[in-house]
Design an enzyme around this catalytic site. Sequence first.
Site, PDB file in Angstrom:
ATOM      1  N   GLU A 264      -2.162  -0.340  -1.615  1.00 52.26           N
ATOM      2  CA  GLU A 264      -0.984  -0.852  -0.914  1.00 52.26           C
ATOM      3  C   GLU A 264      -1.075  -0.554   0.586  1.00 52.26           C
ATOM      4  O   GLU A 264      -0.634  -1.356   1.413  1.00 52.26           O
ATOM      5  CB  GLU A 264       0.287  -0.226  -1.498  1.00 52.26           C
ATOM      6  CG  GLU A 264       0.567  -0.635  -2.937  1.00 52.26           C
ATOM      7  CD  GLU A 264       0.742  -2.129  -3.083  1.00 52.26           C
ATOM      8  OE1 GLU A 264       1.470  -2.735  -2.261  1.00 52.26           O
ATOM      9  OE2 GLU A 264       0.140  -2.708  -4.003  1.00 52.26           O
ATOM     10  N   TRP A 267      -3.239  -3.133   1.868  1.00 48.91           N
ATOM     11  CA  TRP A 267      -2.565  -4.433   2.013  1.00 48.91           C
ATOM     12  C   TRP A 267      -1.995  -4.591   3.422  1.00 48.91           C
ATOM     13  O   TRP A 267      -1.989  -5.689   3.980  1.00 48.91           O
ATOM     14  CB  TRP A 267      -1.460  -4.581   0.971  1.00 48.91           C
ATOM     15  CG  TRP A 267      -0.718  -5.879   1.068  1.00 48.91           C
ATOM     16  CD1 TRP A 267       0.393  -6.135   1.806  1.00 48.91           C
ATOM     17  CD2 TRP A 267      -1.051  -7.126   0.424  1.00 48.91           C
ATOM     18  NE1 TRP A 267       0.792  -7.445   1.652  1.00 48.91           N
ATOM     19  CE2 TRP A 267      -0.086  -8.079   0.811  1.00 48.91           C
ATOM     20  CE3 TRP A 267      -2.077  -7.511  -0.451  1.00 48.91           C
ATOM     21  CZ2 TRP A 267      -0.112  -9.389   0.360  1.00 48.91           C
ATOM     22  CZ3 TRP A 267      -2.089  -8.831  -0.898  1.00 48.91           C
ATOM     23  CH2 TRP A 267      -1.124  -9.752  -0.497  1.00 48.91           C
ATOM     24  N   TRP A 295      12.668 -28.929   0.302  1.00 46.68           N
ATOM     25  CA  TRP A 295      13.592 -27.806   0.219  1.00 46.68           C
ATOM     26  C   TRP A 295      15.039 -28.303   0.247  1.00 46.68           C
ATOM     27  O   TRP A 295      15.366 -29.263   0.945  1.00 46.68           O
ATOM     28  CB  TRP A 295      13.376 -26.849   1.387  1.00 46.68           C
ATOM     29  CG  TRP A 295      12.009 -26.256   1.506  1.00 46.68           C
ATOM     30  CD1 TRP A 295      11.096 -26.484   2.496  1.00 46.68           C
ATOM     31  CD2 TRP A 295      11.384 -25.322   0.602  1.00 46.68           C
ATOM     32  NE1 TRP A 295       9.949 -25.762   2.281  1.00 46.68           N
ATOM     33  CE2 TRP A 295      10.090 -25.036   1.123  1.00 46.68           C
ATOM     34  CE3 TRP A 295      11.776 -24.706  -0.584  1.00 46.68           C
ATOM     35  CZ2 TRP A 295       9.205 -24.155   0.500  1.00 46.68           C
ATOM     36  CZ3 TRP A 295      10.890 -23.834  -1.201  1.00 46.68           C
ATOM     37  CH2 TRP A 295       9.634 -23.563  -0.667  1.00 46.68           C
ATOM     38  N   ASN A 333      10.199  -2.545  -4.070  1.00 49.24           N
ATOM     39  CA  ASN A 333       9.167  -3.572  -3.907  1.00 49.24           C
ATOM     40  C   ASN A 333       9.157  -4.596  -5.037  1.00 49.24           C
ATOM     41  O   ASN A 333       9.045  -5.800  -4.806  1.00 49.24           O
ATOM     42  CB  ASN A 333       7.791  -2.922  -3.783  1.00 49.24           C
ATOM     43  CG  ASN A 333       6.699  -3.936  -3.496  1.00 49.24           C
ATOM     44  OD1 ASN A 333       6.746  -4.619  -2.488  1.00 49.24           O
ATOM     45  ND2 ASN A 333       5.736  -4.062  -4.392  1.00 49.24           N
ATOM     46  N   TRP A 351      11.383 -20.685   2.146  1.00 48.38           N
ATOM     47  CA  TRP A 351      11.053 -19.273   2.228  1.00 48.38           C
ATOM     48  C   TRP A 351      11.401 -18.664   3.580  1.00 48.38           C
ATOM     49  O   TRP A 351      11.682 -17.463   3.690  1.00 48.38           O
ATOM     50  CB  TRP A 351       9.566 -19.046   1.929  1.00 48.38           C
ATOM     51  CG  TRP A 351       8.606 -19.663   2.917  1.00 48.38           C
ATOM     52  CD1 TRP A 351       8.025 -20.892   2.844  1.00 48.38           C
ATOM     53  CD2 TRP A 351       8.114 -19.067   4.128  1.00 48.38           C
ATOM     54  NE1 TRP A 351       7.201 -21.101   3.926  1.00 48.38           N
ATOM     55  CE2 TRP A 351       7.238 -20.001   4.733  1.00 48.38           C
ATOM     56  CE3 TRP A 351       8.315 -17.835   4.748  1.00 48.38           C
ATOM     57  CZ2 TRP A 351       6.573 -19.746   5.940  1.00 48.38           C
ATOM     58  CZ3 TRP A 351       7.662 -17.571   5.951  1.00 48.38           C
ATOM     59  CH2 TRP A 351       6.798 -18.526   6.528  1.00 48.38           C
ATOM     60  N   TRP A 374       6.218 -13.099   1.942  1.00 45.39           N
ATOM     61  CA  TRP A 374       7.028 -14.268   1.616  1.00 45.39           C
ATOM     62  C   TRP A 374       6.143 -15.468   1.287  1.00 45.39           C
ATOM     63  O   TRP A 374       6.428 -16.217   0.354  1.00 45.39           O
ATOM     64  CB  TRP A 374       7.992 -14.595   2.761  1.00 45.39           C
ATOM     65  CG  TRP A 374       9.281 -13.832   2.627  1.00 45.39           C
ATOM     66  CD1 TRP A 374       9.603 -12.656   3.241  1.00 45.39           C
ATOM     67  CD2 TRP A 374      10.388 -14.180   1.797  1.00 45.39           C
ATOM     68  NE1 TRP A 374      10.855 -12.252   2.843  1.00 45.39           N
ATOM     69  CE2 TRP A 374      11.363 -13.162   1.960  1.00 45.39           C
ATOM     70  CE3 TRP A 374      10.665 -15.239   0.946  1.00 45.39           C
ATOM     71  CZ2 TRP A 374      12.591 -13.185   1.287  1.00 45.39           C
ATOM     72  CZ3 TRP A 374      11.885 -15.269   0.273  1.00 45.39           C
ATOM     73  CH2 TRP A 374      12.831 -14.257   0.449  1.00 45.39           C
TER      74      TRP A 374
END
Length: 457
Positions: A264, A267, A295, A333, A351, A374
């Site tokens: 992580e 990441w 959308w 998370n 988003w 996202w």
Amino acid sequence: MTKPVLLWFRQDLRLSDQPALVAACHGGPVIPVYVLDDDGPGDHAMGGASRWWLHHSLAALGQALRDKGSRLILRRGNAADVLAELAAECGATAIHAIRHYEPWWVASEEALADRLDLVLHDSNQLAPPGSISTGAGKPFKIYTPFWRALSQHMPPDDPARMPAKIPTPSKWPSTEALGSWDLLPTKPDWATGFSDWEPGEEGARARLDQFIGEAKDYEATRNLPSQEGTSRLSPHLHFGEITPRQVWHRVAGEGGSVRTFLGEIGWRDYAQGILLQYPDVGRKSTREQFDRMPWRTGKAAKADLRAWQRGHTGYPIVDAGMRQLWAMGWMHNRVRMIAASFLIKHLLIDWREGERWFWDCLVDADYGNNGVNWQWTAGTGVDSNMFPRIMAPLSQSEKFDAADYIREWVPELADLPDDAIHDPDEAGCRPENYPEKLIGHREARERALAAYRRVKG
């Protein structure tokens, strides 16, 4: 006399493992400065929760500098202009700073380098973004091979030692008062639930100390919102109160599933690498075909967006997460993924609406991480979950044992038993003061897949 050297703080609000500080101390008397630049980031100027954190982090940094006989100069305005003016004012020709990769900071660095001797240092990542490349010498776009390659360069360098003394100028430039920046909410004070946080370098160390004993169980607990097995280091890492290599060297030897946690941390490096390649990752879909996505807009969509923001969707796990976000500036998370997926695929809302809301509400709002995460959920990123893989929030809630988490954040459901609290409608016991579902899961899935067919052409 030796000319003073400016030390430009941004998202690196610490004195330890601070190579820019070390280098500045070798260059002459050091003038530490933070510039509040709300114009450069444009639509990504710091949100309310981040500004709350910034106030307290700057206060802590200022005190740490005073303890060493130095001080922190505060100025406000366009960063490059303010720093150039400050340099002329005090006779400095060199500035040291930690390198940053957000597009507005890159622009500020370029503008400043045209006027002064700007020396940039890396230490906010495990490895400098762009330094880990494929066998063909190209930047990675997919996380798994990136992490595999980055791991071959670990452990990272040892953290830089904090200087025993910071040389000071004979005369200090003027500074603005931190309180005059109005970073804290007052009318109303919506940050009363932020009391669990301790911004600043000492707070970061305390948080890491607390996590050390839990790190070996990370794999088993990180997805369980009711147990809270995450480190909660993310805001400290974002504001640079602690560095990834400091965390690595403390945690790596703990055994158990600590490797998952280090992934992580990796990441975060990955997101910075994506930011280098796609500076608009927080504003524009990386996969251009999603520009065709229909959308939802209009009055009904706006009402659904507002219900999602307030935690009134009728899906308990989603509502718990959104209320936690508002109350403490942070969200677990696993629940972030569930709540984000719900907005995008159940409500079919762009988003970017979610990215903007998180940007304003999160104390750990990070442009690279926020945009990449996202877009991963939306299926619009270079490495992302496929859009047709639609997360089922009700089964996710039960699978990850979120009953007590829901009771904490959705008090209307606190008296429901475990077998009913995840889906009160289905159990036939939804309280009158808890909203109906905005849309059923099956209906939402069919609508989302129909919209996706437009993307596929």
